[in-house]
Design an enzyme around this catalytic site. Sequence first.
Site, short mmCIF file in Angstrom:
data_model
loop_
_atom_site.label_atom_id
_atom_site.label_comp_id
_atom_site.label_asym_id
_atom_site.label_seq_id
_atom_site.Cartn_x
_atom_site.Cartn_y
_atom_site.Cartn_z
N ASN A 255 0.81 -1.21 0.00
CA ASN A 255 0.00 0.00 0.00
C ASN A 255 0.85 1.27 0.00
OD1 ASN A 255 -2.65 -1.21 0.12
ND2 ASN A 255 -2.10 -1.87 2.17
N HIS A 257 3.14 2.25 2.06
CA HIS A 257 3.37 2.84 3.37
C HIS A 257 4.53 2.12 4.03
CE1 HIS A 257 -0.16 5.46 3.51
NE2 HIS A 257 -0.76 4.52 2.81
N CYS A 292 3.49 8.05 7.21
CA CYS A 292 4.75 8.36 6.55
C CYS A 292 4.77 7.61 5.23
CB CYS A 292 5.91 7.92 7.42
SG CYS A 292 7.53 8.08 6.66
#
Length: 360
Positions: A255, A257, A292
């Site tokens: 994803n 991330h 983040c």
Amino acid sequence: MFVEIIMVPLITAASACSLHNVMLPSQNYGTKKGIKCGTNLGQGFGMKRACCGGLQIKANSQNYNGDDKFSRVFSTSSIRQNFTIRAYEVDANGIASIETLMNYFQHSITYHCKTLGVHDDVAGSTKEMIKRNLVWVYSEMQVSTYRYPKWDDAVEVETWLSTAGMNAVRFNWIVRDFKTNQMLNRASSISVLMNKLTRRLSKIPEEVRREFESYLVNSRIIIKDGDKKIPKLDDTTADYICTGLRPRWSDLDINFHVNNAKYVSWILESIPQSILMNYELSAMSLKFKRECNRDSKLQSLAEVCSDKNNNNSDNNIECNHMLRFEDGVEILRGRTQWRPKPTNNFDIFNHVPEDSIKDL
């Protein structure tokens, strides 16, 4: 807010668990036949295990090691999985790194949920979560270590899910030495739902809750220091600041991330070398604030202080941490506790302990 931390492919956002309706090749898991076929591997530990592919379901567990208060769960509510510490999973001291343990936690909870049949995709969402674009994310995590396994040691990771209020789920882990059954590490996390389109937190819809609520255990919290306040650091209060941190491609999951273990690596970047050489991590508490991604530029701040709970009588050290974007926006707060390393760790690479820690 919190930060979405996606755990390698199987769990979104360092999330909690992958929830899914797929059974593993052997379907003996919750059956009498599966338990009957298990062997008494403990040789006196008082339990039988049904196993397949490294996964084991605990059955008839007894108080064989004095830690039953941390894992008093029943039947398929608790699942055990075996790991062997590989050479590439140890640090400079020849023991399993904290990042290795974090990855074990992630892997074991994913397969726990998969075995229970409550997750439905590789990203870790149930069918009802997929309909609503929801993913699990960590909001808090605590880890406590008694001893780190070494290279080639076999460990057993026990996992279970428990309640954590109306809109969160707690994931629990205990790591034991497979041969002696001694408890080595324990960890607990709180996970919540986030809408992956709006990036906002979400309540747990009733349809989603029904998919996994029967597997939640009303067990006690195995680590209780999560409520201790972690101070916010800045340029004036931090003793050490590490700048120029950026996620690499290999730090991302499907994803896009950052893997949750990477956050731990980043907060350790600001720990002075004298502590890393002479101490080992004994406890860690993390509170996630924001996400983040691949383009983020980060800074890691650390404040070093003595352990005020025991007036530093045993030479323990406590550090406060903050991970932030370059513009100062906070991503994560953390606390780490450090104890002196066992003396037999220092000769692995001919390291000689320093007489004192000059950085403090």
